[in-house]
Design a protein around this motif. Structure first.
Motif, PDB file in Angstrom:
ATOM      1  N   TYR A  41       0.814  -1.214   0.000  1.00  0.00           N
ATOM      2  CA  TYR A  41       0.000   0.000   0.000  1.00  0.00           C
ATOM      3  C   TYR A  41       0.850   1.268   0.000  1.00  0.00           C
ATOM      4  N   CYS A 274      -3.121  -0.371   7.279  1.00  0.00           N
ATOM      5  CA  CYS A 274      -2.302  -1.404   6.630  1.00  0.00           C
ATOM      6  C   CYS A 274      -2.307  -2.691   7.447  1.00  0.00           C
ATOM      7  N   SER A 344      -2.039  -6.967  -1.778  1.00  0.00           N
ATOM      8  CA  SER A 344      -3.397  -6.437  -1.695  1.00  0.00           C
ATOM      9  C   SER A 344      -4.399  -7.551  -1.962  1.00  0.00           C
TER      10      SER A 344
END
Length: 366
Positions: A41, A274, A344
């Motif tokens: 991220y 995160c 992700s």
């Protein structure tokens, strides 16, 4: 030249293939790097905003004291500023500790397999290396106590451990620290601290007053998404830090790295975001492994160590051909496994599809 004899049996660090290299070799348009445990991220918005307008005085040396970052981290962790040591990544702090404490006539204790830089630096310094095999991915702390003697200078605990991802239970770790001589420096390498979600885990910083022979390593390279800037730090007893600072090179952190690390600390919400996203995808890996009857080590990090059908190098190559750069366990001391950075949601889904082809290929071969 009269090189150290230890270098004869050593090899320079060999990085894995880059994204551009993989694209060129395999003719791929899209390649996902899941080999180095970087944050998929990126970094906090505050850092990105800063980088668009950063005005660094390039002609000046960096702040050798890292004053701004030191103040913010001291406030964040509730420690004195003299309890902090900064390095060009936590790798450099490992080197500083090794140079300050290790040499001929002393030994150092560590797990195997674990982060290889502990043994690498100890070997260069000429110290005896005592390796204690993991038990199901966890540190065998009773084995550590059996390996420690009067000539032990440093004990290294990678927690959570790389490459397995396992976290030492806090009560077990505290019990170990209570039995270790105060003359031995115990290094708690917590590079993946920000990814821990276990509710019973205790922040080891709270133990520093009781155990002045403990030093904790953390980094901005993982969850903070600042691997390119190489900023790591250690927290420990001021006397320990003072002695290590005698070994540290002046101006070892660059000005931009220090500045962006300061900015990163302003956005703890990004780290929590995160951590939550990583935990969700980590659970998907656990379910995927269970569904396919694959062994997966318990992980409290942003990577997993998962079993593969057949040889790990072959599996890594086949995954690379499908656009995924991962680490073969053959290079990590865990043959039959690969280490995969947790990406992700989309990256994880696509990785599972690629891994499915390994399972199908193995099934057809049988």
């Amino acid at each position: 030249m009269n090189w150290k004899k230890a270098l004869d049996s050593m090899q320079p660090y060999k990085p894995g293939r880059s994204i551009d290299e993989a694209k060129r070799i395999y003719g791929l348009d899209d390649v996902v790097k899941l080999a180095s445990n970087e944050n998929p991220y990126g970094c906090a918005p505050s850092v990105r905003d800063y980088l668009t307008s950063a005005a660094i005085q390039h002609e000046l040396y960096p702040d050798g004291y890292a004053g701004g970052l030191r103040k913010k981290l001291a406030e964040k962790h509730g420690v004195d500023e003299t309890s902090l040591l900064f390095g060009n990544g936590s790798d450099e702090i490992i080197m500083i500790i090794s140079r300050a404490l290790l040499g001929k006539g002393v030994n150092t204790v560590m797990a195997t397999p674990t982060f290889p830089q502990y043994a690498h630096n100890a070997r260069i310094e000429g110290a005896e290396i005592r390796e204690v095999p993991l038990k199901d991915g966890y540190h065998d702390l009773e084995g550590f106590l059996g390996a420690i003697d009067g000539e032990t200078a440093v004990a290294w605990l990678c927690n959570p451990n790389n490459p397995t991802g396992n976290l030492i239970p806090s009560d077990t770790l505290k019990g170990f620290l209570e039995q270790v001589s105060e003359n031995i420096l115990v290094v708690l390498d917590e590079a993946y601290f920000e990814y821990i979600t276990g509710s019973e885990h205790i922040d080891s910083i709270s133990w520093l007053e009781k155990f002045p022979n403990v030093i904790i390593l953390r980094t901005f390279s993982k969850a903070y998404g600042l691997a390119a800037f190489r900023v790591g730090y250690a927290i420990g007893d001021p006397e320990v830090i003072s002695n290590l600072n005698k070994v540290r090179s002046p101006f070892n952190n660059n000005s931009l790295g220090l500045a962006v690390a300061e900015k990163a600390l302003e956005d703890e919400a990004f780290i929590e975001h995160c951590r939550n996203l990583n935990h969700e995808q980590r659970l998907r890996f656990t379910q995927y492994a269970s569904d396919n009857k694959l062994h997966l080590f318990d992980s409290e990090t942003n990577f997993v160590l998962i079993a593969v059908p057949g040889d790990a190098d072959d599996a890594s190559e086949k995954l690379l051909q499908q656009g995924f750069i991962i680490r073969s366990g053959n290079a990590l001391g865990t043959p039959g496994y690969i280490r995969v950075t947790i990406g992700s949601e989309e990256q994880t889904s696509n990785f599972f599809k690629a891994f499915d082809t390994l399972l199908q290929s193995e099934g057809s071969a049988v």
